[in-house]
Design an enzyme around this catalytic site. Structure first.
Site, PDB file in Angstrom:
ATOM      1  N   GLY A  46       0.812  -1.070   0.086  1.00 22.48           N
ATOM      2  CA  GLY A  46       0.216  -0.073   0.025  1.00 22.48           C
ATOM      3  C   GLY A  46       0.894   1.160   0.020  1.00 22.48           C
ATOM      4  O   GLY A  46       2.168   1.191   0.565  1.00 22.48           O
ATOM      5  N   GLN A  51       2.687   9.972   1.545  1.00 24.59           N
ATOM      6  CA  GLN A  51       4.137   9.387   1.556  1.00 24.59           C
ATOM      7  C   GLN A  51       4.802   9.954   0.442  1.00 24.59           C
ATOM      8  O   GLN A  51       6.189   9.439   0.500  1.00 24.59           O
ATOM      9  CB  GLN A  51       3.754   7.896   1.543  1.00 24.59           C
ATOM     10  N   CYS A  99       6.710  -0.020   7.449  1.00 23.21           N
ATOM     11  CA  CYS A  99       5.992   0.962   6.754  1.00 23.21           C
ATOM     12  C   CYS A  99       7.286   1.787   5.661  1.00 23.21           C
ATOM     13  O   CYS A  99       8.300   1.645   6.098  1.00 23.21           O
ATOM     14  CB  CYS A  99       5.703   2.237   7.452  1.00 23.21           C
ATOM     15  N   LEU A 100       6.849   2.123   4.485  1.00 19.10           N
ATOM     16  CA  LEU A 100       7.806   2.468   3.436  1.00 19.10           C
ATOM     17  C   LEU A 100       8.357   4.265   4.126  1.00 19.10           C
ATOM     18  O   LEU A 100       9.382   4.507   3.441  1.00 19.10           O
ATOM     19  CB  LEU A 100       7.191   2.771   2.263  1.00 19.10           C
ATOM     20  N   HIS A 141      -3.652   0.939   8.033  1.00 22.82           N
ATOM     21  CA  HIS A 141      -2.182   1.476   7.943  1.00 22.82           C
ATOM     22  C   HIS A 141      -2.271   2.662   7.217  1.00 22.82           C
ATOM     23  O   HIS A 141      -1.986   3.581   7.326  1.00 22.82           O
ATOM     24  CB  HIS A 141      -1.471   0.402   7.526  1.00 22.82           C
ATOM     25  N   GLU A 142      -2.755   2.522   5.815  1.00 26.83           N
ATOM     26  CA  GLU A 142      -3.076   3.470   4.747  1.00 26.83           C
ATOM     27  C   GLU A 142      -3.936   4.406   5.162  1.00 26.83           C
ATOM     28  O   GLU A 142      -3.600   5.684   4.965  1.00 26.83           O
ATOM     29  CB  GLU A 142      -3.330   2.829   3.499  1.00 26.83           C
ATOM     30  N   HIS A 145      -2.287   7.215   7.535  1.00 30.25           N
ATOM     31  CA  HIS A 145      -1.401   8.097   6.881  1.00 30.25           C
ATOM     32  C   HIS A 145      -2.194   9.362   6.508  1.00 30.25           C
ATOM     33  O   HIS A 145      -1.628  10.383   6.519  1.00 30.25           O
ATOM     34  CB  HIS A 145      -0.909   7.374   5.354  1.00 30.25           C
TER      35      HIS A 145
END
Length: 188
Positions: A46, A51, A99-100, A141-142, A145
């Site tokens: 995702g 991000q 997480c990226l 999670h997304e 953000h």
């Protein structure tokens, strides 16, 4: 399409609330295509617009479950409903996520087992997905953000303390830091 730089924790766009998408045009389609390419290059399951530096309420996702069922798409202006998260001891094998925007790190975190995602696609068609397990985790999670919350912000004390040390030691936590999949030697 292009692989975009992914912001690292500390950048203000990651820690503020994103704005609703109001214009559905070719620029939005291009951003989403770039986000999908970036997500795959990272690799991730995702990626939220903040991000990659766009404070917009949208995210892309792609995940294949154990039965080879593929879930992928874009959620624009999403709403998310979740069941109560579990309580008790964390299972570090089953509940760890990464997480990226905190590349290369993984920590366990309780997430709700069930989620309902309602959003629109790029053609402004509404849709709803009832998710459980990892897909529900991805959505939570997304979605976080979009509200300026990174998963490390939700960690229990011992893991939060470890994450804070790692972030400090890596020199993260300040504005302007990013990495580009395929260019920089980082992964999340």
């Amino acid at each position: 399409m292009a692989v975009l730089p992914i912001l690292i924790t500390g950048d203000p766009v990651l820690h503020g609330s994103a704005s609703s998408v109001t214009v559905f045009d070719d620029s939005l389609r291009e951003l989403v295509a770039d986000m999908v390419e970036t997500m795959h290059a990272a690799p991730g399951v995702g990626l939220a617009a903040p991000q990659v530096g766009f404070p917009l309420r949208l995210f892309v996702f792609h995940w294949v479950d154990d039965s080879d069922t593929e879930f992928s798409g874009v959620a624009v202006n999403p709403e998310l409903w979740v069941s109560p998260p579990p309580v008790g001891e964390l299972d570090e094998d089953e509940e760890s996520e990464g997480c990226l925007s905190v590349p290369g790190e993984r920590y366990p975190l309780h997430r709700s087992e069930l989620a309902i995602l309602r959003a629109v696609d790029l053609d402004q068609n509404p849709f709803e997905i009832r998710a459980e397990g990892w897909l529900a985790r991805i959505f939570q999670h997304e979605y976080d953000h979009l509200d300026g919350v990174l998963y490390v912000d939700r960690l229990e004390h011992v893991h939060a303390k470890t994450a804070a040390k790692v972030i400090r030691k890596a020199g993260w936590g300040t504005p302007g830091l990013s990495w580009t999949p395929g260019v920089d030697d980082l992964e999340g």
